[in-house]
Design an enzyme around this catalytic site. Structure first.
Site, short mmCIF file in Angstrom:
data_model
loop_
_atom_site.label_atom_id
_atom_site.label_comp_id
_atom_site.label_asym_id
_atom_site.label_seq_id
_atom_site.Cartn_x
_atom_site.Cartn_y
_atom_site.Cartn_z
N ASP A 110 0.86 -1.18 0.00
CA ASP A 110 0.00 0.00 0.00
C ASP A 110 0.90 1.23 0.00
OD1 ASP A 110 -2.08 1.76 0.19
OD2 ASP A 110 -2.74 1.15 2.18
N ASP A 131 -2.82 2.50 -6.02
CA ASP A 131 -1.80 2.53 -4.98
C ASP A 131 -1.77 1.29 -4.11
OD1 ASP A 131 -4.27 3.03 -3.85
OD2 ASP A 131 -3.57 4.55 -2.46
N GLU A 132 -2.38 0.21 -4.55
CA GLU A 132 -2.52 -0.95 -3.67
C GLU A 132 -2.57 -2.23 -4.50
OE1 GLU A 132 -5.60 -2.19 -0.05
OE2 GLU A 132 -6.08 -0.56 -1.44
#
Length: 435
Positions: free
Chosen positions: A11, A105-106
Site C-alpha cells: 500500500d 496505490d494498492e
C-alpha cells in the site's frame, strides 16, 4: 490458509499527496490535501502532515479547510498518479507474475509464484524489504507499507500495522493471536453500523467475536455477512491472488469509514469516480455504453443500478450525470458505506457529439482527473504548467484575472513564485508527451 507467509499486500503511503510532494519540493513536509478544491469538493487523499489535524479521505473540502486552513489544497493530476502506479506495478510483476492490483496505490502479490529459494519468514522478509527499496527507486522516493501473511486478509491487516513506510510479516500460526486484541472493525465489512450491532451484543474485539456461533452472527448481521465474520475472526481466508484479465468493464469504488448521509457529498464522490473511470477509458482507448453504480447501504445491502446508452462514451460529464441520476432513484437516508461507478459494454470507438455539448456539472469537477481541455481562465490549483522563459511549474492559485505559478519540479529545489494574466500567451498547461 496457506502453510507459509506467501501473500504480500503493498500500500503506497498517502499516494496522491505523496506524488504531489515529490513533484513540488516546496510542499515537502507540509500539509497537502488532494481533491475537489471548491466548497462542494471532497478530499481524495491527505498527507500525513494534514492527517495530524484530522483531515481524512471522503471529508468535505469545507471541513478540511476548517481543520487545516494552512494546507495546500490541490485539484490533482491523474496522469502523474497513473504513471507512478504503472512503475510500481511493473516492479511488483518483476517479483511475481501473480499480481492483483486493487487500485492505483494498492496490490496483492503471490510470493509462491516468485523465484525464491524458500518461503521462510526470513526469506520473504528480505524480499519485502528489497521490494520496498525498489518501489522507492522507481517512484522517485515514495514509501510503501507492506504486510505479508498466510492469507489476503492477514497481509492486508499487517500492512496497516506500521504505517507509514513499515513492514510486518505475520508468521504462520500467529494469525489468531494477532487478531484477538483488535477491534472488530479490523475485519473487512465491519463498518459503523455493523460495529454498533455487535457492540449491542457485547462484541467489541475479535476475541469476543471468536466466541460467537455462526448461527448467532447470522441472526445479528445476516447470512452472508455473518458467515464471513465467523470465518475471518478465526483468520480463515482462502482467496487467491487474481491477476488482471481481459478488461470487460472499468470501475472505481470507495468504502468510507463513516456512513455517508449527505446527498451532495455522495453526488460529489460519484462525480469524482466518474471522472476517474473516464480517464481510464481514454487511457486504454476504450468507451462504453452501460453506466452502473454500486451502493452498499449501512446494513450491508448492496444495490446496483445501471442504464445503457445508444452508443458508447468516454466523457466524464456524461458518465457522472447518469451516475447521479441513478443515485437519485435510491433511498440512502439510512447511510451509505460504499459507492462505485462502472462502465461496461466496452468498445474501441466513440460516436462524437451524440449528446451535443456537455452540460456543466452541478457539482465540483472530479479531483485527480483531468477534465475538458483547459481554457486560459481556468487554472486549477496544482496543475502542471510551462512558461516560455521560466520553464515548468505548477499553479499556486488564480483569481481576478491573475494566475500565480511556482516554478519547480521534482528535480529542482523550491522555486520562485510569479504571477501572470490568465491569458498570458507565454503560459501553457503542461502534460508529459506519453500522456
Amino acid at each position: 490458509m496457506r502453510a507459509t507467509a506467501s501473500l504480500l499486500h503493498l500500500d503506497l503511503d498517502a499516494f496522491y499527496a505523496a506524488v504531489e510532494q515529490r513533484d513540488k519540493p516546496s510542499l515537502r513536509g507540509k500539509p497537502v490535501v488532494v481533491g475537489g478544491v471548491g466548497g462542494r469538493g471532497v478530499v481524495a487523499t491527505a498527507s500525513y502532515e494534514a492527517r495530524k489535524y484530522g483531515v481524512r479521505s471522503a471529508m468535505s473540502t469545507r471541513e478540511a479547510r476548517s481543520r487545516c486552513p494552512h494546507a495546500a489544497f490541490l485539484s490533482g493530476r491523474f496522469h502523474a498518479y497513473r504513471d507512478t502506479s504503472r512503475a510500481v506495478m511493473t516492479a511488483l510483476r518483476d517479483v511475481s507474475p501473480l499480481v492483483e492490483p486493487l487500485s492505483l496505490d494498492e496490490a496483492f502479490v503471490d510470493l509462491e509464484a516468485a523465484d525464491l529459494p524458500d518461503l521462510t519468514v526470513a526469506t520473504v522478509s528480505g524480499l519485502a524489504e528489497s521490494l520496498r527499496a525498489r518501489v522507492r527507486e522507481v517512484t522517485g522516493g515514495l514509501t510503501a507499507s507492506v504486510g505479508v501473511g498466510t492469507s489476503k486478509f492477514i497481509a492486508k491487516v499487517a500492512s496497516d500495522l506500521d504505517k507509514p513506510d513499515g513492514l510486518v510479516v505475520v508468521p504462520p500460526g500467529g494469525e489468531v493471536e494477532l487478531l484477538r486484541p483488535m477491534h472488530v472493525t479490523v475485519i473487512p465489512g465491519v463498518g459503523p453500523a455493523t460495529a454498533e450491532r455487535l457492540r449491542r451484543a457485547g462484541i467489541h474485539t475479535v476475541a469476543d467475536l471468536e466466541t460467537v456461533s455462526v448461527e448467532e452472527l447470522v441472526r445479528l448481521v445476516g447470512r452472508a455477512h455473518g458467515t464471513s465474520l465467523h470465518a475471518l475472526a478465526r483468520a480463515q481466508d482462502d482467496r487467491a491472488v487474481e491477476p488482471e484479465r481481459e478488461t470487460k468493464s472499468v470501475s472505481v469504488e470507495g468504502t468510507y469509514d463513516t456512513d455517508l448521509t449527505d446527498r451532495r457529498l455522495m453526488e460529489g464522490l460519484l462525480t469524482r469516480q466518474a471522472g476517474q473511470v473516464a480517464e481510464r477509458l481514454r487511457a486504454s482507448g476504450l468507451s462504453g455504453r452501460t453506466v452502473t453504480i454500486k451502493v452498499r447501504l449501512h446494513d450491508f445491502t448492496t444495490l446496483n443500478r445501471s442504464t445503457t446508452l445508444p452508443s458508447p462514451t468516454d466523457q466524464a460529464s456524461t458518465i457522472g450525470r447518469l451516475a447521479r441520476g441513478l443515485l437519485a432513484e435510491l433511498d440512502t437516508s439510512g447511510g451509505v458505506r460504499l459507492l462505485g461507478v462502472g462502465v461496461s459494454g466496452l468498445a474501441d470507438w466513440i460516436q462524437e457529439d451524440l449528446f451535443g455539448p456537455d452540460e456543466e456539472d452541478p457539482v465540483e469537477p472530479p479531483p485527480a482527473v483531468p477534465g475538458p481541455r483547459m481554457s486560459r481562465s481556468s487554472w486549477s490549483p496544482g496543475m502542471d504548467v510551462v512558461h516560455a522563459d521560466l520553464g515548468r511549474g505548477w499553479v499556486w492559485g488564480s483569481g481576478r484575472g491573475v494566475v500565480t505559478v511556482r516554478f519547480e519540479t521534482a528535480e529542482t529545489g523550491p522555486g520562485p513564485v510569479r504571477s501572470y494574466p490568465v491569458d498570458d500567451p507565454a503560459l501553457e498547461p503542461w502534460r508529459p508527451p506519453e500522456s
